[in-house]
Enzyme design. Structure first.
Site: not given
Ligand code: F6R
Length: 238
Positions: A136, A138, A143, A67
């Protein structure tokens, strides 16, 4: 599903790096799907160390990131392109032109998303997809919603995600981009192998619901229950 519980962030990161390393040794011209956020940073450090020690080369590897924020130049300190350069690409021998991150500055998002899916297809799909998980549920920036979105798409970030990611934007919610481009669930689910990382007690509840609760778009990571080659590596402490 292969579930590995480790005691520390370092142990989780080493395990993840060793799986990625094995993937590259098995297929030097492999395609890695990569994640950003706090969780994979340790694994990227381990991979850079393996390269420095002469044990691993990324010369044949291609990467596709999950992303990118909409509206951030790729040189912005919080863009995911900058993150990847700083945490991995600048420390290994990968050819930069073989690294793909969606263009969050594209004037035509639909066209950019279609191009991204075409790129993944032309690369022959993803051999190993690395994932973190949002509080959440994702994965990528898929989302919670009413349906699983399969293609790469533009998404409005949820309040939860904006609040969680404000720590990267001087804790100022209004600085966090409100939209992103994300790989859809087809790209992730078609990966031949998926490695999901989660660390710390805060993530345990969502991991538990994602892996053992109902499969529902209200918790996007739950779709991973249907993946034939899923490895989950958790760390008790972060
Ligand atoms: C980022 C991504 C997100 C993160 C998720 C957890 O490329 O794909 O899904 O993996 O938001 O983020 P952290 O590791 O910062 O808790």
């Amino acid at each position: 599903m292969n579930y590995i519980l480790t005691n520390s962030y370092e142990a989780m990161s080493k395990k993840a790096a060793s799986l990625i390393c094995a993937q590259i040794l098995m297929k030097p011209a492999c395609v890695l799907g990569l994640a950003t956020g706090s969780t994979p940073i340790g694994a990227y450090k381990q991979l850079a160390a393996l390269f420095k020690a002469g044990e691993l080369s990324f010369k044949g590897v291609s990467t596709v990131n999950l992303d990118e924020y909409c509206g951030l130049q790729e040189t912005h300190p919080q863009s995911y392109r900058t993150y990847m350069n700083d945490n991995l690409f600048n420390h290994i021998d990968i050819k930069k032109h073989n690294t793909y991150v969606p263009d969050g500055m594209a004037s035509d998002y639909a066209q950019e998303c279609a191009k991204y899916d075409k790129t993944i297809h032309e690369l022959g799909g993803i051999d190993l997809q690395l994932l973190g998980i949002g509080n959440n549920g994702h994965i990528g920036f898929n989302e919670p919603g009413e349906e699983f979105v399969m293609d790469t798409h533009r998404v409005l970030l949820s309040e939860d995600t904006i609040s969680a990611n404000s720590r990267f934007f001087e804790n100022e919610i209004s600085n966090v981009p409100t939209a992103a481009l994300t790989m859809g669930l087809r790209g992730i689910m078609h990966a031949r192998k998926v490695v999901l990382l989660a660390c710390g007690k805060a993530k345990f509840e969502i991991i538990d619901r994602a892996l053992y609760g109902p499969v529902t778009p209200k918790l996007p990571a739950s779709i991973l229950q249907l993946h034939p080659d899923l490895t989950v590596i958790c760390a008790k402490e972060c």
